[in-house]
Scaffold this motif. Sequence first.
Motif, mmCIF file in Angstrom:
data_model
loop_
_atom_site.group_PDB
_atom_site.id
_atom_site.type_symbol
_atom_site.label_atom_id
_atom_site.label_comp_id
_atom_site.label_asym_id
_atom_site.label_seq_id
_atom_site.Cartn_x
_atom_site.Cartn_y
_atom_site.Cartn_z
ATOM 1 N N PRO A 109 0.835 -1.199 0.000
ATOM 2 C CA PRO A 109 0.000 0.000 0.000
ATOM 3 C C PRO A 109 0.870 1.249 0.000
ATOM 4 C CG PRO A 109 0.124 -0.896 2.211
ATOM 5 C CD PRO A 109 0.905 -1.825 1.315
ATOM 6 N N LYS A 110 0.331 2.307 -0.559
ATOM 7 C CA LYS A 110 0.947 3.632 -0.499
ATOM 8 C C LYS A 110 -0.147 4.573 -0.022
ATOM 9 C CE LYS A 110 4.474 2.884 -4.038
ATOM 10 N NZ LYS A 110 5.076 3.386 -5.283
ATOM 11 N N MET A 111 -0.191 4.770 1.278
ATOM 12 C CA MET A 111 -1.277 5.516 1.904
ATOM 13 C C MET A 111 -1.164 7.015 1.597
ATOM 14 S SD MET A 111 -2.497 2.804 2.984
ATOM 15 C CE MET A 111 -3.852 3.075 4.064
ATOM 16 N N GLY A 112 -2.302 7.605 1.236
ATOM 17 C CA GLY A 112 -2.362 9.038 0.970
ATOM 18 C C GLY A 112 -1.675 9.452 -0.311
ATOM 19 N N PHE A 113 -1.482 8.532 -1.236
ATOM 20 C CA PHE A 113 -0.683 8.815 -2.428
ATOM 21 C C PHE A 113 -1.500 8.807 -3.708
ATOM 22 C CE2 PHE A 113 2.773 7.592 -5.514
ATOM 23 C CZ PHE A 113 3.527 8.732 -5.347
ATOM 24 N N CYS A 114 -2.799 8.889 -3.585
ATOM 25 C CA CYS A 114 -3.636 8.778 -4.773
ATOM 26 C C CYS A 114 -4.506 10.021 -4.903
ATOM 27 C CB CYS A 114 -4.513 7.540 -4.656
ATOM 28 S SG CYS A 114 -5.360 7.140 -6.186
ATOM 29 N N ASN A 115 -4.891 10.327 -6.120
ATOM 30 C CA ASN A 115 -5.825 11.413 -6.369
ATOM 31 C C ASN A 115 -7.160 11.016 -5.750
ATOM 32 O OD1 ASN A 115 -7.956 12.926 -7.640
ATOM 33 N ND2 ASN A 115 -6.448 13.610 -9.131
ATOM 34 N N CYS A 116 -7.581 11.751 -4.739
ATOM 35 C CA CYS A 116 -8.771 11.378 -3.975
ATOM 36 C C CYS A 116 -10.043 11.416 -4.816
ATOM 37 C CB CYS A 116 -8.924 12.300 -2.766
ATOM 38 S SG CYS A 116 -7.524 12.210 -1.635
ATOM 39 N N ASP A 117 -10.073 12.248 -5.839
ATOM 40 C CA ASP A 117 -11.284 12.396 -6.644
ATOM 41 C C ASP A 117 -11.350 11.401 -7.797
ATOM 42 O OD1 ASP A 117 -12.111 14.588 -5.101
ATOM 43 O OD2 ASP A 117 -10.875 15.950 -6.294
ATOM 44 N N ARG A 118 -10.237 11.188 -8.485
ATOM 45 C CA ARG A 118 -10.240 10.373 -9.699
ATOM 46 C C ARG A 118 -9.732 8.953 -9.498
ATOM 47 N NH1 ARG A 118 -6.695 13.220 -14.019
ATOM 48 N NH2 ARG A 118 -5.306 12.142 -12.636
ATOM 49 N N GLY A 119 -8.971 8.709 -8.458
ATOM 50 C CA GLY A 119 -8.343 7.399 -8.296
ATOM 51 C C GLY A 119 -7.230 7.235 -9.311
ATOM 52 N N VAL A 120 -7.006 6.028 -9.754
ATOM 53 C CA VAL A 120 -5.998 5.749 -10.776
ATOM 54 C C VAL A 120 -6.703 5.905 -12.119
ATOM 55 C CG1 VAL A 120 -4.362 4.078 -11.691
ATOM 56 C CG2 VAL A 120 -4.820 4.151 -9.234
ATOM 57 N N ALA A 121 -6.462 7.031 -12.767
ATOM 58 C CA ALA A 121 -7.261 7.399 -13.928
ATOM 59 C C ALA A 121 -6.631 7.050 -15.272
ATOM 60 C CB ALA A 121 -7.567 8.896 -13.884
ATOM 61 N N ASP A 122 -5.288 6.939 -15.325
ATOM 62 C CA ASP A 122 -4.678 6.718 -16.638
ATOM 63 C C ASP A 122 -3.386 5.917 -16.522
ATOM 64 O OD1 ASP A 122 -2.600 8.558 -15.902
ATOM 65 O OD2 ASP A 122 -3.837 10.218 -16.586
ATOM 66 N N ASP A 123 -2.864 5.560 -17.686
ATOM 67 C CA ASP A 123 -1.654 4.731 -17.730
ATOM 68 C C ASP A 123 -0.425 5.453 -17.186
ATOM 69 O OD1 ASP A 123 -3.037 2.586 -18.759
ATOM 70 O OD2 ASP A 123 -2.562 3.070 -20.840
ATOM 71 N N ASP A 124 -0.354 6.767 -17.334
ATOM 72 C CA ASP A 124 0.789 7.501 -16.799
ATOM 73 C C ASP A 124 0.905 7.310 -15.288
ATOM 74 O OD1 ASP A 124 1.539 8.437 -19.286
ATOM 75 O OD2 ASP A 124 0.467 10.337 -19.069
ATOM 76 N N GLU A 125 -0.241 7.235 -14.606
ATOM 77 C CA GLU A 125 -0.201 6.997 -13.162
ATOM 78 C C GLU A 125 0.342 5.605 -12.857
ATOM 79 O OE1 GLU A 125 -3.098 8.707 -10.180
ATOM 80 O OE2 GLU A 125 -4.209 8.866 -12.080
#
Length: 182
Positions: A70-86
């Motif tokens: 896990p990587k806590m607090g490391f994600c865009n809170c609104d979109r989540g993992v939205a694209d391949d660049d992420e």
Amino acid sequence: MRRWPVIVVAAVVLGALSGAAAYQHVAPRQDEREGGWREIAWLFPRDGWPAGKAFRCDACGGDVAIYVRPKMGFCNCDRGVADDDEVDGVADLDLMSEHFAPLAPGEVVRVADMPGRIRAYDLKMSDGSRRAAIGIAVSRRCDLLVAVAHGKGDVPNMRGAALEFLATNEMTGWITAAMDGR
């Protein structure tokens, strides 16, 4: 003199209890786990995130290893993992090799009821050999779970083996606990 029998009985009882407790906590043998997966040591140096769990499957066609954390607090809170660049940036591929290239656009995936993306890569290892890899990044609220699998086999088989393993009760339980900070 009367103490010796009591001491001997106490030692035998404590030995039996500790042996029973140890037996209950022994990890299953490799052939008892689903799909032949066995836990291995986390190989990577410390970075800004805690070490996760690592597993190897010799029976998965191509000596597949998977690293999950896990990587806590490391994600865009609104979109989540939205694209391949992420996925490219967070999936810990750089821990295995600085030289990785995507093989195709990623796809939507769910792991332990968390949405995200999965993408296949070609890794050039430090010894010059090539490996296939799968990067997975899924999120819940502002928290991220990443997994990277790599091996000598083909991408479709590795992807299937990794996703099947992450869907086992053992792993979904660990993932849920890790994402809850336990």
